[in-house]
Design a protein around this motif. Structure first.
Motif, short mmCIF file in Angstrom:
data_model
loop_
_atom_site.label_atom_id
_atom_site.label_comp_id
_atom_site.label_asym_id
_atom_site.label_seq_id
_atom_site.Cartn_x
_atom_site.Cartn_y
_atom_site.Cartn_z
N ALA A 1 -3.55 9.08 0.72
CA ALA A 1 -2.47 9.70 -0.08
C ALA A 1 -1.12 9.10 0.31
CB ALA A 1 -2.46 11.21 0.13
N PHE A 2 -0.98 8.79 1.61
CA PHE A 2 0.21 8.09 2.07
C PHE A 2 -0.11 6.60 2.07
CE2 PHE A 2 3.04 6.20 5.18
CZ PHE A 2 4.25 6.72 4.78
N ASP A 3 0.63 5.82 1.32
CA ASP A 3 0.30 4.40 1.23
C ASP A 3 1.56 3.57 0.95
OD1 ASP A 3 -0.65 1.86 0.67
OD2 ASP A 3 -2.50 2.62 -0.24
N VAL A 4 2.02 2.85 1.98
CA VAL A 4 3.27 2.07 1.83
C VAL A 4 3.07 0.83 0.95
CG1 VAL A 4 4.31 2.87 3.98
CG2 VAL A 4 2.88 0.80 4.01
N THR A 5 1.82 0.52 0.61
CA THR A 5 1.59 -0.64 -0.27
C THR A 5 1.68 -0.24 -1.76
OG1 THR A 5 -0.82 -0.41 -0.42
CG2 THR A 5 0.05 -1.69 1.44
N LEU A 6 2.14 0.99 -2.03
CA LEU A 6 2.39 1.38 -3.43
C LEU A 6 3.65 0.72 -3.99
CD1 LEU A 6 1.36 5.11 -3.23
CD2 LEU A 6 0.51 3.50 -4.94
N ASP B 1 -5.02 -3.12 -7.98
CA ASP B 1 -5.69 -4.20 -7.24
C ASP B 1 -4.83 -4.68 -6.07
OD1 ASP B 1 -7.67 -4.11 -9.09
OD2 ASP B 1 -6.97 -5.86 -10.24
N ARG B 2 -3.51 -4.45 -6.19
CA ARG B 2 -2.59 -4.94 -5.15
C ARG B 2 -2.23 -3.85 -4.15
NH1 ARG B 2 1.68 -6.83 -9.53
NH2 ARG B 2 3.05 -7.15 -7.74
N VAL B 3 -2.85 -2.68 -4.28
CA VAL B 3 -2.51 -1.54 -3.42
C VAL B 3 -3.65 -1.27 -2.43
CG1 VAL B 3 -2.10 0.97 -3.42
CG2 VAL B 3 -1.03 -0.49 -5.17
N GLY B 4 -3.27 -0.91 -1.20
CA GLY B 4 -4.26 -0.57 -0.16
C GLY B 4 -3.84 -1.21 1.15
N MET B 5 -4.02 -0.46 2.25
CA MET B 5 -3.54 -0.94 3.54
C MET B 5 -4.28 -2.21 4.01
SD MET B 5 -0.99 0.91 4.27
CE MET B 5 -0.65 0.65 6.02
N GLU B 6 -5.45 -2.48 3.39
CA GLU B 6 -6.19 -3.70 3.76
C GLU B 6 -5.42 -4.96 3.37
OE1 GLU B 6 -7.03 -1.48 1.52
OE2 GLU B 6 -7.60 -2.46 -0.37
N HIS B 7 -4.38 -4.80 2.55
CA HIS B 7 -3.58 -5.96 2.16
C HIS B 7 -2.56 -6.36 3.22
CE1 HIS B 7 -5.25 -6.20 -1.84
NE2 HIS B 7 -5.06 -4.91 -2.00
N ILE B 8 -2.48 -5.58 4.31
CA ILE B 8 -1.52 -5.90 5.39
C ILE B 8 -2.30 -6.41 6.61
CG2 ILE B 8 0.36 -5.05 6.84
CD1 ILE B 8 0.67 -2.67 5.00
N THR C 1 -1.78 4.67 10.36
CA THR C 1 -2.36 5.90 10.93
C THR C 1 -2.29 7.03 9.92
OG1 THR C 1 -1.61 5.22 13.11
CG2 THR C 1 -2.14 7.56 12.84
N TYR C 2 -1.11 7.20 9.25
CA TYR C 2 -0.97 8.30 8.28
C TYR C 2 -1.78 8.03 7.02
CZ TYR C 2 2.51 9.78 11.56
OH TYR C 2 3.12 10.17 12.72
N ALA C 3 -1.92 6.76 6.63
CA ALA C 3 -2.76 6.42 5.48
C ALA C 3 -4.21 6.83 5.76
CB ALA C 3 -2.66 4.93 5.17
N GLN C 4 -4.70 6.47 6.95
CA GLN C 4 -6.09 6.82 7.31
C GLN C 4 -6.27 8.33 7.35
OE1 GLN C 4 -8.24 4.40 7.64
NE2 GLN C 4 -6.80 2.71 7.80
#
Ligand code: AMP
Ligand code: MG
Length: 346
Positions: free
Chosen positions: A109-114, A141-148, A101-104
């Motif tokens: 800017a907020f991204d736990v996949t960093l 390439d490995r960062v982004g909420m779409e990876h979860i 939700t916070y990433a969207q």
């Protein structure tokens, strides 16, 4: 190559002298180290002793669930699963949903996949280094909420992706402390969880608790403040580039990453404090937003606040020596630092 690393506190409670001396007003205090940080609790009234013991157990439970360095934690098991679906439990799934939700809301800017980016800079294992531009580009390439991929109680990651809940976990811990204080009938007090403060009621004399906002220019001096904030029944969370950093070849690199560059965010801000009332928001929100707004920088942060998407107030400390507070904090904030100029945003 000389590396220097520091870890500093962001906000501190200013106890002041309490005028009240009644036996019923005697506080119970607790200090622990958990989730990689010093935590302090002060409670008055209700089942105070049990509240502190519950809080201590809860901090340990969350550490064991969310730690990125404990190989047995649910988060570590998810990160090590190489793409397989892992039964991480509903609580971790709910936190990852909140993170999404916070990433969207913050445009990423907020991204736990960093997590792989923080690791490459050495922040996870305290093995600091400066990755090359090429390495950073590949990391993205490995960062982004779409990876979860999330289900009710299980989660899976794209192989190579990893999550780090460090930017939201202590805020969530503050929310859990609030649940405990409520259940144990605590009348007043506070919890300070490494940059995350929960103010529960006010002081015994009816006035607000006073929270000191650390001066980022003097992180090793707990008495150096940009100002003080009066809080009652509220959360306040500070993210700052001075909290964790290393130096290499005369340059300083901090721990808050910009997903656009896979490098420490250079946004013109040096600290961001997000504040909300207990009736308006929670610690998880403040923690996520303080990190995100740091990455976004002053202009985007102010637009975000004005959009009203979340109910909060903020204090921005800029590289050029300004302390910008939102209008809702005008009565609560008092400038105290050396040479800072106060601006009010509306
Ligand atoms: P905080 O102290 O709450 O601002 O969180 C910083 C921690 O969150 C870092 O130590 C990283 O583990 C992680 N992190 C760094 N940059 C980001 C970001 N842009 N979004 C989410 N988590 C981040
Ligand atoms: Mg945070």
């Amino acid at each position: 190559m000389k590396h220097f690393a520091g870890v500093f506190l962001a906000v501190s409670l200013i106890m002041g002298l309490s005028a009240c001396g009644g036996a019923e007003e005697k506080p119970q205090d607790l200090q622990i180290i958990a989730m990689d940080t010093a935590m302090t609790f002060r409670v008055y009234g209700g089942e105070a002793h049990q509240a502190l013991s519950d809080a201590s157990l809860e901090m340990r439970r969350l550490e064991a669930l969310l730690s990125r360095t404990d190989p047995n934690s649910a988060v570590s098991q998810l990160n090590a699963a190489g793409g397989d679906e892992v039964p991480v439990g509903k609580e971790v799934c709910d936190l990852l949903r909140a993170a999404d939700t916070y990433a969207q809301a913050t445009g990423g800017a907020f991204d736990v996949t960093l997590a792989p980016v923080s690791s490459a800079w050495g922040f996870t294992e305290n093995a600091y280094r400066v990755p090359s531009r090429e390495e950073r580009e590949q990391l993205l390439d490995r960062v982004g909420m779409e990876h979860i991929t999330l289900k009710e109680e299980t989660a899976a990651l794209t192989p190579g992706a990893a999550v780090d809940l460090g930017a939201i976990a202590k805020g969530y811990a503050a929310d859990q402390v609030a649940v405990i204080f409520d259940a144990r009938g605590v009348e007043r007090g506070w919890a300070s969880l490494g940059g995350n403060v929960l103010a529960w009621g006010g002081r015994p004399d009816g006035t607000a608790w006073q929270v000191g906002i650390q001066d980022p220019a003097h992180p090793d001096d707990a008495n150096a403040l940009v100002g003080t904030l009066k809080l009652k029944d509220a959360y306040a969370v500070t993210s700052g580039s001075y909290q964790r950093f290393f130096e290499d070849s005369g340059r300083r690199y901090h721990h808050i990453m910009d997903p656009a560059t896979a490098a420490p965010a250079e946004s013109g801000l040096i600290s961001v404090t997000v504040v909300t009332g207990r009736d308006q928001g929670n610690g998880t929100m403040c923690d996520a937003l303080s990190t995100a707004l740091f990455v976004m920088g002053e202009e985007r942060a102010v637009d975000f606040w004005r959009s009203g998407i979340f109910a909060f107030q903020m204090i921005l400390v800029t590289e050029d020596g300004r302390v910008c507070i939102t209008s809702g904090l005008e009565d609560a904030f008092e400038l105290g630092g050396d040479g800072y100029v106060l601006e009010t945003l509306s």
